[in-house]
Design a protein around this motif. Structure first.
Motif, short mmCIF file in Angstrom:
data_model
loop_
_atom_site.label_atom_id
_atom_site.label_comp_id
_atom_site.label_asym_id
_atom_site.label_seq_id
_atom_site.Cartn_x
_atom_site.Cartn_y
_atom_site.Cartn_z
N MET A 1 41.28 -9.61 -20.46
CA MET A 1 41.99 -10.58 -19.61
C MET A 1 40.97 -11.29 -18.73
N ALA A 2 40.98 -12.54 -18.83
CA ALA A 2 40.04 -13.31 -18.01
C ALA A 2 40.61 -13.45 -16.60
N LYS A 5 39.80 -18.77 -12.83
CA LYS A 5 38.57 -19.52 -12.60
C LYS A 5 38.79 -20.47 -11.43
N PRO A 6 38.06 -20.30 -10.37
CA PRO A 6 38.31 -21.15 -9.21
C PRO A 6 37.92 -22.60 -9.47
N GLN A 10 32.47 -30.26 -7.30
CA GLN A 10 31.31 -30.94 -7.85
C GLN A 10 30.31 -31.24 -6.76
N GLU A 400 41.36 -31.59 -9.77
CA GLU A 400 41.98 -30.44 -10.46
C GLU A 400 43.48 -30.68 -10.65
N ARG A 403 43.98 -33.02 -13.36
CA ARG A 403 43.76 -32.38 -14.66
C ARG A 403 44.98 -31.57 -15.08
N LYS A 507 28.29 -44.73 -11.15
CA LYS A 507 28.84 -43.40 -10.93
C LYS A 507 29.53 -43.37 -9.58
N LYS A 510 32.66 -45.08 -9.69
CA LYS A 510 33.70 -44.34 -10.42
C LYS A 510 34.25 -43.21 -9.57
N ARG B 290 46.91 -14.57 -18.27
CA ARG B 290 45.60 -15.02 -18.80
C ARG B 290 45.08 -14.12 -19.90
N LEU B 291 45.88 -13.93 -20.93
CA LEU B 291 45.45 -13.07 -22.02
C LEU B 291 44.66 -13.83 -23.07
N HIS B 359 35.87 -23.68 -25.04
CA HIS B 359 34.81 -22.70 -25.30
C HIS B 359 34.10 -23.05 -26.60
N ASP B 375 31.83 -20.17 -22.33
CA ASP B 375 32.74 -21.03 -21.58
C ASP B 375 32.00 -22.31 -21.20
N GLN B 378 34.53 -24.30 -18.02
CA GLN B 378 34.54 -23.53 -16.78
C GLN B 378 35.63 -23.97 -15.83
N GLN B 379 36.80 -24.13 -16.39
CA GLN B 379 37.95 -24.45 -15.56
C GLN B 379 39.11 -23.59 -16.00
N GLU B 380 40.01 -23.38 -15.08
CA GLU B 380 41.20 -22.60 -15.41
C GLU B 380 41.99 -23.35 -16.48
N TYR B 381 42.33 -22.64 -17.55
CA TYR B 381 43.07 -23.28 -18.64
C TYR B 381 44.56 -23.15 -18.35
N ILE B 382 45.25 -24.25 -18.34
CA ILE B 382 46.68 -24.23 -18.09
C ILE B 382 47.39 -24.35 -19.43
N ARG B 410 37.94 -35.45 -22.01
CA ARG B 410 39.34 -35.31 -21.68
C ARG B 410 39.91 -36.72 -21.58
N GLU B 418 37.45 -39.04 -19.36
CA GLU B 418 36.53 -38.28 -18.52
C GLU B 418 35.67 -37.45 -19.44
N LEU B 435 24.19 -22.51 -17.61
CA LEU B 435 24.27 -23.94 -17.33
C LEU B 435 23.06 -24.39 -16.54
N THR B 440 27.46 -36.16 -15.20
CA THR B 440 28.86 -36.55 -15.25
C THR B 440 29.06 -37.92 -15.88
#
Lengths: 513, 814
Positions: A1-2, A5-6, A10, A400, A403, A507, A510, B290-291, B359, B375, B378-382, B410, B418, B435, B440
């Protein structure tokens, strides 16, 4: 289980900011201690002797502070008018000060009453100092004269009237007891030699000179005045080495750090700037008011800055030891001790260590995002503190939310305050805002003004872009004409720096707009 | 033609393990799952793949434990057979030939000797109409039996096998289709059906998605498309049925499952959260979030200590009943599409491609094992349908495997795109990529392609984008930020007449860079960034571009959209040869001069392997597969083969893998190679019949030795653990189906050996008792005098098992 992720904030590197050892060194000061004096602080001088007390001249008194005391350990109050230029002797036992009435007083550090009084100046004496032999005092006055006094007999040894305006800057040589430098409002800096009895060198600063300073080697001389700081090479007969224009108001004071001989200047624009050895600004201290005087303790242990509003701000150096004691004190707290029993236990070789799962600490907005409370998360990110001091966090949360496709939900049902955030200029966010609140925009004058401003900013940006493209075009033609090849094959590439600049602007456009 | 047939297309590893619910063996030591045309057995503790049950010739579509013997498993397959296996030793016990493609299998303890199967309605198989049939498995000693006794239980059932479930003690079977729930009672031989409206007041969709029956209570749990779970009760009456609704999932419920005691209900859906509802306690529930990918199936072990979830990202998670993940079995992750090319990590020789969303996965082709996920985003996947997610669209390794460049993107659908370019450095200490730089706004528009320079000294990355520019990126100091030395920054920006660049490629020694701008190929010198020459062969936009390798490095090969394959000689800057062939993928072999070209013509893909210096193909393979092929990669071999055959020589240094459009990973293999593989796999079967654990090494060998000592006189038997003593001959006459479980046999053996004289009398007494009991039973049952042979055998079995159990009691008494 992950695990969760916060939100990734940037981090944009600031252009032009260079992290060197020097900046780290100068950043390593604690937050300033503020001491209120009675009037504008005109002179600060550190005692050369180890406790490094410092004399602060303000209004009609001179206070002597210990290195860490907030209260003066001694004060000299026997001035009838404003005191000026209190300075220690080389052994730190005597102090000399001028005054508005033209009288120069000499104090014993342990006493209270003036040991000597030198009379002779007809106008205010702004600068006094001991010569390096310690038996003579030199003073510069508004009566255009510069006088040297004998301390034991309290008589005037000589008087030099070579300046044509007020003398407001004075620096004795530490290596030669007969040399001193004066700066005057007549835009000149003069080097006097007592042996010849007149000035031996004159340099044109170009502005009223506020401060002169000799480097410890006494090869270089610094003069400040107007917005300029000029460095002169005395061995080359007073040739100007460099002229610095980093302040945007009059530079009032300068000093040299004892570690690495770095130049520091303070100005009425409320900044203290630290220069590196190639005279580039390495660090910048901000103050609350215009700076009149500044001094740095031996070994750079403390930086004292005096300001027009009578506040003395003292920054002490942060030491590794301080940090350690702080953390160790915290570690000794009782609750911690209770919970970590046997923390000194050393595992043996064949012990099997079971590590505790590391708990993940999340920021408040992350916690709210984790539980899908989007509106609350935006609230948290838009708190005044966050949006003023960490606008990148706010922007990251907005990105976020975008997204996650929930930006619209989070933005709905808010009042105009949300738009007051300056960094609140993410493209998508503004679009959604405009979508959401189109009907009610005209009701609020504040928002209308903001939109007006946004339009102006955009217009300016567009103009800038156009100009840059024009420059690029010019460069392109230049480069193509320079290429020796006959066939016009390709548009030659512009230099990287320019492309990067354009990229950067794009940039910025943007991200910010 | 004989030579050509030697090289053939083989499906290789990485098949789906999430097609059907995995099952856990009764002792919780193994997890079994259907994977391709075999059943894979994994260890629950070590997550290792132990062995696979191979024998089916088509996709295995269902597995279930034999209710009569918990060491055996039934599997059904689309090839029309049901096979019975001993899964610990991996031995095929029996094959039942049904004759129709099978889609799911169900068994129930009450219906002994009967399996229930999903088969397609032969009337209109295109309409996805399925029927449930009961098949009586004939009991004969032969290995292959034809089972022809089919009786339809219900027709027109849902194609989804999770929409069918057996009720309490096999009394009824419930199946759902669209909006209708049917319950068939075996005793009454009647079907009750209950239907829901298409939508309720709130406009939610009510269609059934899955179904589960309570093991002890008359209760059916159904999952619905809108995320609701309904608990149906009182369905014995058509009119007075009731249901209660529970709602937590925000999207369709994929699976519901009761724990064996029926105290909890597990459910999962697209959110990838396993929800445990307390049965009869209203809304009290626990979550395991989050399985991974969305949950497709949940199954429980028979003692309720372990749960298994299978996920859409080809993963099985083993979960303890305390809701803690204790194991993850990961297969090759297959998303909807591979956006990155197939790549080979030069360091680990692992295949790298898109894995979980956001990933990159590293998959070892040699061991057919998933190594790890990197990863990128590196973002929470919804987990939400229709949400625009960041996806890794491009990735490239440098030649030493020290740098990895990725592009994530994206907003392909919407207007605001993006994307960001990331560079990853390999960290020796953590053995993984870390990383290094994030760029960007590398370009102002979508990045089309990128490649690393192929020289070992300087590493350079070139990206081409739709904004009409290509950029070269170098590692080094940036004048503006002046940070550490090893960050990446832009070194050069190039463009050509405002055309859009599409492909870029470095020559073998990195002295030349070829960038294609629509119809024109430009050749640049990376040292001076000078445009050296342009090559053009209209009409048609350049689709693929590559340099020749090794001795053919002076050739540049390109394919265009107008069915042209061109080869230029860079020394003369002239076209060497060109041929008209529609090439969908051009892949050079880094270890030899060969170039593979996949061409798609008249609905099938052909493979040509050629050397750039001769226009004749080295090897041709017609009709590789029926779909268009876009991804292929040459994988260097561990040790080169030494085939002298002209047609298979190109496979000596490296192997060609390719991915079809429906995500099958295929490869070309030669006959000799297959022979070797086969022999090694055979050896494996013999060696690894039991999980190789340290305990096995200690105890297993010891036990084997003991066995040898115990049975010196007995001849070698086909069964690994041959029972001995007086019962042996009796047992041997049984069909293997009725073999008692291993443990029982052992105990009876011991008992046989130890209790010799003293307990002999008691033993007999017990035997008499049980016989008396039986007789008493028989008197109630009228049919006893005419017991069929099978029944008699069963009785004997019952007696024997009872017997050992009693013996245990007797042992414990004194």
């Amino acid at each position: 289980m992950a695990s969760f992720k916060p939100t990734k904030v940037q981090f944009l590197p600031k252009l032009g900011e260079k992290v060197t050892e020097e900046t780290l060194y100068w950043k390593n000061y604690k937050s300033p201690v503020q001491i209120k004096e009675f009037g504008a602080i005109t002179k600060i001088d550190f005692s050369p002797l180890p406790p490094h007390n410092y004399a602060v001249t303000a209004s009609t008194r001179i206070h002597i502070y210990g290195p860490h005391s907030q209260e003066p350990i001694r004060s000299f109050t026997r001035f009838r008018d404003t005191a000026y230029g209190g300075r220690f002797r080389g052994d730190g036992k005597l102090l000399v000060a001028g005054s508005e009435e033209g009288l120069i007083r000499l104090f014993d550090i342990s006493g209270r009453v003036a040991l000597r009084q030198f009379k002779g100046h007809s106008k205010a004496v702004h600068m006094t100092s001991f010569l390096s032999d310690g038996f003579r005092v030199v003073s510069g006055s508004d009566d255009l004269s510069c006088r040297v006094w004998d301390v034991p007999s309290a008589v005037e040894l000589s008087s030099l009237t070579q300046h044509t305006d007020y003398i407001r800057a004075l620096a004795p040589s530490k290596l030669n007891p007969d040399l001193f430098v004066t700066g005057s409002y007549d835009h000149t800096v003069k080097v006097f030699d007592m042996r010849s009895g007149s000035s031996v060198m004159t340099m044109q600063h170009g502005h009223p000179v506020e401060c002169v300073l000799l480097y410890p080697s006494e090869v270089l001389l610094v003069s400040t005045g107007g917005r300029y700081v000029k460095v002169w090479d005395l061995l080359k007969g007073g040739q100007e080495l460099v002229s610095l224009k980093n302040h945007h108001k009059t530079v009032t004071c300068a000093c040299v750090s004892s570690v690495g001989n770095k130049l520091l200047t303070g100005s009425l624009d409320r900044h203290v700037k630290v220069y590196n050895s190639s005279y580039k600004v390495a660090h910048n201290f901000d103050c609350d008011a215009s700076i009149l005087s500044m001094a740095i303790a031996p070994d750079d242990e403390a930086l004292a800055v005096g300001m027009t509003n009578g506040v003395l701000s003292v920054r002490h150096r942060r030491h590794q030891k301080d940090k350690e004691t702080l953390t160790s004190r915290r570690r000794r707290g009782p609750s911690y001790q209770v919970f970590v029993k046997g923390k000194n236990f050393a595992p043996r070789q064949d012990d099997f260590l079971v590590s505790k799962p590391v708990k993940q600490y999340l920021r408040k907005y992350d916690k709210q995002l984790k539980s899908f409370e989007v509106s609350k998360a935006l609230d948290t990110a838009l708190q005044t503190w966050t949006r003023t001091s960490k606008p990148d966090v706010t922007v990251a949360v907005i990105i976020e939310l975008n997204r996650r496709g929930t930006l619209k939900n989070a933005l709905a049902g808010r009042n105009e305050e949300i738009l007051l955030f300056k960094g609140f200029l993410h493209v998508k966010c503004v679009c959604v805002c405009v979508d959401l609140y189109q009907q009610v925009f005209h009701e609020s004058p504040v928002v209308e003004r903001l939109l007006q401003r946004l339009m102006e900013v955009l217009g300016r940006e567009a103009e800038l872009q156009q100009e840059l493209l024009q420059v690029l075009g010019i460069l392109d033609t230049l480069f193509t004409s320079l290429t020796p090849r006959k066939e016009v094959a390709a548009l030659a590439a512009p230099p990287v720096a320019f492309v990067m600049l354009i990229d950067g602007v794009m940039k910025a456009k943007k991200i910010i707009i | 033609m004989v030579e050509q047939s030697e090289v053939r297309v083989v499906r290789c590893g990485g098949s789906k393990i999430n097609l059907r619910p995995p099952i856990i063996s009764t002792d919780s030591r193994f997890v079994l799952c259907a994977s391709g045309d075999s059943v894979k057995v994994y260890s629950t503790r070590t997550e290792e793949w132990l062995h696979s049950l191979q024998g089916h010739t088509n996709q295995v579509t269902g597995i279930t434990l034999n209710p009569a013997n918990h060491l055996q498993v039934y599997s059904c397959s689309a090839d029309g057979t049901v096979k019975l296996w001993d899964f610990i030793d991996g031995i095929l016990i029996k094959t039942f030939i049904i004759g129709y493609p099978l889609f799911a299998i169900y068994v129930s303890e009450k219906h002994d000797g009967i399996v229930f199967l999903h088969i397609a309605m032969d009337t209109d198989s295109k309409n996805e109409c399925f029927q449930l049939v009961a098949v009586h498995l004939p009991k004969s000693a032969e290995q292959e039996v034809e089972a022809k006794e089919l009786s339809a239980v219900s027709s027109r059932i849902s194609p989804n096998p999770s929409c069918t479930a057996f009720g309490r003690e096999g009394q009824y079977i419930a199946f759902a289709r669209h909006l209708q729930l049917n319950v068939y009672f075996f005793r009454k031989q009647k079907t009750y059906s209950f239907s829901l409206k298409a939508t309720d007041k709130k406009g939610a969709k009510n269609a059934f998605t899955c179904i589960a029956c309570h093991p002890a209570d008359d209760c059916i749990a159904t999952g619905h498309e809108d995320g609701k779970i309904r608990l149906w009760r009182n369905f014995i009456h058509t009119k007075e049925y009731t249901y209660s609704t529970q709602h937590w999932h925000h999207n369709a419920v994929n699976t519901v499952c009761f724990t064996p005691e029926g105290t909890n209900l597990l459910s999962g859906g697209i959110e990838s959260v396993l929800v445990q509802w307390q049965y009869g306690a209203g809304n009290r529930k626990e979550f395991l979030p989050r399985l991974g990918g969305s949950i497709l199936h949940v199954s429980t072990s028979s003692d309720g200590q372990l749960f298994c979830t299978s996920h859409s990202d080809n993963k099985i998670t083993v979960i303890e009943s305390s809701f803690k993940v204790c194991g993850v079995i990961q297969g090759l992750v297959k998303g909807d599409a591979v956006l990155t090319d197939l790549m080979i990590d030069p360091r680990s020789k692992a295949l790298v491609l898109n894995g979980k969303p956001g990933h990159l996965q590293f998959y070892s082709l040699l061991r057919d094992k998933h190594l790890y996920n990197l990863d990128i985003v590196q973002q929470e996947y919804i987990y939400e349908a229709g949400l625009d997610q960041f996806e890794v669209v491009k990735a490239a390794f440098d030649i030493k495997g020290y740098w990895l460049a990725t592009v994530e993107e994206r907003g392909q659908k919407s207007s605001d795109l993006e994307f960001s370019l990331k560079l990853w450095a390999y960290d020796e200490r953590t053995q993984s990529f870390v990383l290094n730089t994030t760029i960007t706004a590398a370009h102002t528009d979508r990045i089309m392609s990128m490649c690393f320079s192929s020289s070992e000294e300087t590493t350079m990355l070139v990206t081409t984008a739709e904004d009409g520019q290509f950029k070269a990126w170098c590692q080094g100091a940036d004048a503006d930020t002046q940070q550490d030395q090893n960050f990446w920054s832009c070194d050069f920006v190039g463009s050509y007449h405002n055309l859009k660049p599409t492909n870029c490629s470095f020559s073998a020694d990195s002295s030349l860079l070829a960038v294609s701008f629509q119809e024109v190929i430009t050749i640049w010198s990376p040292d001076t960034w000078e445009l050296l020459t342009t090559l053009c062969q209209p009409p048609g936009v350049v689709r693929d571009l590559c340099f020749g390798q090794l001795s053919c490095s002076k050739y540049l090969i390109a394919t265009t959209t107008r069915n042209l394959l061109c080869c230029w000689n860079l020394l003369t800057c002239a076209l060497e040869w060109s041929t008209s062939v529609e090439v969908s993928k051009l892949q050079p072999d880094p270890l030899s001069e060969n170039v593979a070209a996949f061409s798609y013509q008249s609905k099938h893909t052909d493979l040509f392997v050629f050397k750039p210096n001769e226009p004749r193909p080295l090897f041709t393979h017609k009709n590789v597969c029926s779909e268009k092929m876009h991804r292929a990669v040459f994988v260097p071999r561990e040790e080169p083969l030494n085939n002298c055959d002209e047609s298979s020589q190109w496979l000596n240094r490296s192997q060609l893998y390719f991915l079809t459009q429906n995500m099958d990973l295929l490869t070309f293999s030669t006959a000799t190679e297959e022979d070797r593989m086969l022999s090694s796999s055979k050896r494996l079967v013999i060696d690894d019949s039991v999980a190789v654990t340290p305990f096995y090494l200690l105890l297993g060998k010891h036990r084997q030795q003991q066995q040898k000592l115990n049975t010196p006189s007995h001849p070698a038997a086909d069964k690994p653990q041959q029972p001995q003593g007086s019962l042996t001959c009796l047992l041997l006459s049984f069909p293997s189906l009725f073999f008692p479980p291993e443990m029982e046999m052992e105990s009876s053996e011991q008992e046989m050996n130890s209790e010799k004289e003293e307990e002999h009398s008691e033993e007999e007494m017990e035997a008499c008792d049980s016989q008396q009991e039986l007789r008493a039973q028989g008197s109630v049952d009228e049919v006893t005098p005419k017991l069929s042979k099978a029944q008699e055998r069963e009785l004997k079995r019952v007696r024997k098992t009872d017997f050992s159990w009693m013996a245990g009691l007797i042992d414990s008494k004194p």
